[in-house]
Design a protein around this motif. Structure first.
Motif, mmCIF file in Angstrom:
data_model
loop_
_atom_site.group_PDB
_atom_site.id
_atom_site.type_symbol
_atom_site.label_atom_id
_atom_site.label_comp_id
_atom_site.label_asym_id
_atom_site.label_seq_id
_atom_site.Cartn_x
_atom_site.Cartn_y
_atom_site.Cartn_z
ATOM 1 N N GLY A 46 0.793 -1.220 0.000
ATOM 2 C CA GLY A 46 0.000 0.000 0.000
ATOM 3 C C GLY A 46 0.821 1.263 0.000
ATOM 4 N N VAL A 47 2.053 1.205 -0.569
ATOM 5 C CA VAL A 47 2.913 2.381 -0.621
ATOM 6 C C VAL A 47 3.514 2.484 -2.028
ATOM 7 C CG1 VAL A 47 3.509 2.192 1.822
ATOM 8 C CG2 VAL A 47 4.980 1.117 0.112
ATOM 9 N N LYS A 48 4.141 3.610 -2.314
ATOM 10 C CA LYS A 48 4.875 3.753 -3.556
ATOM 11 C C LYS A 48 6.130 2.882 -3.509
ATOM 12 C CE LYS A 48 2.323 7.060 -5.428
ATOM 13 N NZ LYS A 48 1.589 6.870 -6.706
ATOM 14 N N GLY A 49 6.513 2.349 -4.652
ATOM 15 C CA GLY A 49 7.690 1.490 -4.693
ATOM 16 C C GLY A 49 8.932 2.167 -4.171
ATOM 17 N N MET A 50 9.052 3.470 -4.413
ATOM 18 C CA MET A 50 10.244 4.197 -3.963
ATOM 19 C C MET A 50 10.367 4.219 -2.445
ATOM 20 S SD MET A 50 11.957 5.036 -6.586
ATOM 21 C CE MET A 50 13.104 6.183 -5.824
ATOM 22 N N SER A 51 9.241 4.070 -1.739
ATOM 23 C CA SER A 51 9.287 4.080 -0.274
ATOM 24 C C SER A 51 10.066 2.894 0.275
ATOM 25 C CB SER A 51 7.868 4.059 0.300
ATOM 26 O OG SER A 51 7.129 5.178 -0.125
ATOM 27 N N LEU A 52 10.144 1.834 -0.512
ATOM 28 C CA LEU A 52 10.839 0.640 -0.046
ATOM 29 C C LEU A 52 12.334 0.883 0.122
ATOM 30 C CD1 LEU A 52 9.079 -2.058 -2.267
ATOM 31 C CD2 LEU A 52 8.462 -1.288 0.036
ATOM 32 N N TYR A 53 12.872 1.840 -0.616
ATOM 33 C CA TYR A 53 14.315 2.086 -0.579
ATOM 34 C C TYR A 53 14.772 2.718 0.728
ATOM 35 C CZ TYR A 53 14.307 0.741 -5.448
ATOM 36 O OH TYR A 53 14.172 0.014 -6.616
ATOM 37 N N ASN A 54 13.817 3.073 1.580
ATOM 38 C CA ASN A 54 14.182 3.496 2.932
ATOM 39 C C ASN A 54 14.523 2.297 3.816
ATOM 40 O OD1 ASN A 54 13.704 6.309 2.503
ATOM 41 N ND2 ASN A 54 11.495 5.946 2.698
ATOM 42 N N HIS A 55 14.216 1.096 3.322
ATOM 43 C CA HIS A 55 14.388 -0.105 4.134
ATOM 44 C C HIS A 55 15.251 -1.168 3.466
ATOM 45 C CE1 HIS A 55 11.249 1.574 6.702
ATOM 46 N NE2 HIS A 55 10.570 1.824 5.588
ATOM 47 N N VAL A 56 15.364 -1.127 2.145
ATOM 48 C CA VAL A 56 16.260 -2.015 1.406
ATOM 49 C C VAL A 56 17.013 -1.178 0.384
ATOM 50 C CG1 VAL A 56 14.874 -4.110 1.721
ATOM 51 C CG2 VAL A 56 14.425 -2.621 -0.245
ATOM 52 N N SER A 57 18.276 -1.516 0.136
ATOM 53 C CA SER A 57 19.103 -0.708 -0.766
ATOM 54 C C SER A 57 18.670 -0.854 -2.220
ATOM 55 C CB SER A 57 20.578 -1.112 -0.630
ATOM 56 O OG SER A 57 21.019 -0.948 0.694
ATOM 57 N N ASN A 58 18.326 -2.076 -2.606
ATOM 58 C CA ASN A 58 17.941 -2.371 -3.981
ATOM 59 C C ASN A 58 17.286 -3.744 -3.983
ATOM 60 O OD1 ASN A 58 20.167 -4.226 -3.836
ATOM 61 N ND2 ASN A 58 21.537 -2.550 -4.423
ATOM 62 N N LYS A 59 16.978 -4.253 -5.172
ATOM 63 C CA LYS A 59 16.291 -5.546 -5.227
ATOM 64 C C LYS A 59 17.188 -6.675 -4.732
ATOM 65 C CE LYS A 59 13.377 -8.494 -8.080
ATOM 66 N NZ LYS A 59 12.788 -8.754 -9.418
ATOM 67 N N ASP A 61 19.391 -6.500 -2.368
ATOM 68 C CA ASP A 61 19.330 -6.433 -0.909
ATOM 69 C C ASP A 61 18.009 -6.994 -0.408
ATOM 70 O OD1 ASP A 61 20.089 -5.734 1.734
ATOM 71 O OD2 ASP A 61 19.021 -3.818 1.573
ATOM 72 N N LEU A 62 16.934 -6.733 -1.149
ATOM 73 C CA LEU A 62 15.626 -7.284 -0.795
ATOM 74 C C LEU A 62 15.662 -8.814 -0.807
ATOM 75 C CD1 LEU A 62 12.505 -6.947 -0.360
ATOM 76 C CD2 LEU A 62 12.301 -6.995 -2.860
ATOM 77 N N LEU A 63 16.245 -9.375 -1.875
ATOM 78 C CA LEU A 63 16.292 -10.833 -1.988
ATOM 79 C C LEU A 63 17.239 -11.452 -0.958
ATOM 80 C CD1 LEU A 63 16.186 -11.256 -5.864
ATOM 81 C CD2 LEU A 63 14.307 -11.395 -4.224
ATOM 82 N N ASP A 64 18.353 -10.754 -0.658
ATOM 83 C CA ASP A 64 19.219 -11.212 0.427
ATOM 84 C C ASP A 64 18.429 -11.267 1.735
ATOM 85 O OD1 ASP A 64 21.386 -11.438 -1.248
ATOM 86 O OD2 ASP A 64 22.388 -9.609 -0.552
ATOM 87 N N GLY A 65 17.574 -10.270 1.935
ATOM 88 C CA GLY A 65 16.746 -10.242 3.140
ATOM 89 C C GLY A 65 15.746 -11.378 3.183
#
Length: 235
Positions: A46-59, A61-65
């Motif tokens: 429920g947020v803009k995709g860009m908001s995710l970069y406050n919590h993950v550096s990039n995709k 980093d997301l997949l590492d998480g």
């Protein structure tokens, strides 16, 4: 009214890295790894995709998480399992079974454990606990590490193969004949019926664990030289 996980109802929850990662895992479970994008994940939250970069550096980093979340589930499964000196092998079995279970529970996401070269803290804590128990049982540290490497590869590899091949409770397929080309000799059909048609993935997995643990316990020939893989060089 029913709402999707991570949707509008959850907007009251603050966005955080754990929430982003858990939602990403849920999205991969539901839609597959290839379908995941930062834009789609943002919409799921429920947020803009860009908001995710406050919590993950990039995709990446997301997949590492996501890999870390998977290992956290494995750690939770083995927490409390016997890893004392007296029950070290039971702890190893628990670890192997938990790895296999994580692949079965998250078949779309589990390949990330192999494809993303990252060793998160939960994985290292599991290994550390097993090594401590092995040493307390007077098992040499080196062979214990060797066993855990082998167990990890075995558990993940066999479970991923099962997921890819769609193995049921028994056999490689509902009908072994579906796997054979026309005209195959009758004696080889018989081999296929026994090798594949009568297979039990659960029993086969436990047999592999037994063989590896027995091999570790067996006395070693001090004169035996380690087997090394050799690859012919050019020319």
């Amino acid at each position: 009214m029913a709402t999707r996980s991570g949707g509008a109802t959850d907007q009251r929850s603050p966005l955080s890295r754990p929430r982003v990662l858990q939602t990403a895992l849920g999205y991969i479970d539901a839609h597959g790894l290839e379908a995941l994008s930062m834009h789609k994940l943002g919409a799921e939250l429920g947020v803009k995709g860009m908001s995710l970069y406050n919590h993950v550096s990039n995709k990446d980093d997301l997949l590492d998480g996501v890999v870390e979340v998977l290992w956290t589930e494995v750690e939770s499964a083995v927490t409390g399992a016997v890893t004392t000196a007296a029950g070290w092998h039971d702890g190893v079995r628990s670890f192997a079974r938990a790895l296999r279970a994580i692949v079965r529970r998250h078949p779309n996401a589990a390949p990330l454990i192999i494809s993303h070269r990252v060793m998160p803290e939960p994985a290292l804590r599991i290994i550390q606990a097993q090594i401590i128990a092995a040493v307390a049982d007077s098992s040499p540290e080196g062979p214990a590490y060797d066993l855990l490497r082998t167990i990890t590869s075995y558990a993940l590899g066999s479970a991923l193969a099962e997921a890819h091949w769609g193995l049921g409770e028994t056999g490689c397929a509902s009908a072994v004949s579906d796997l054979l080309r026309p005209g195959i000799p009758g004696d080889l059909v018989g081999v296929a019926e026994i090798f594949c048609g009568r297979g039990d993935p659960d029993a086969q997995f436990e047999l592999g664990l037994d063989l590896m643990l027995r091999g570790l316990a067996a006395p070693r020939d001090p004169s035996a030289r380690p087997v090394r893989n050799t690859v012919p060089g050019p020319g």
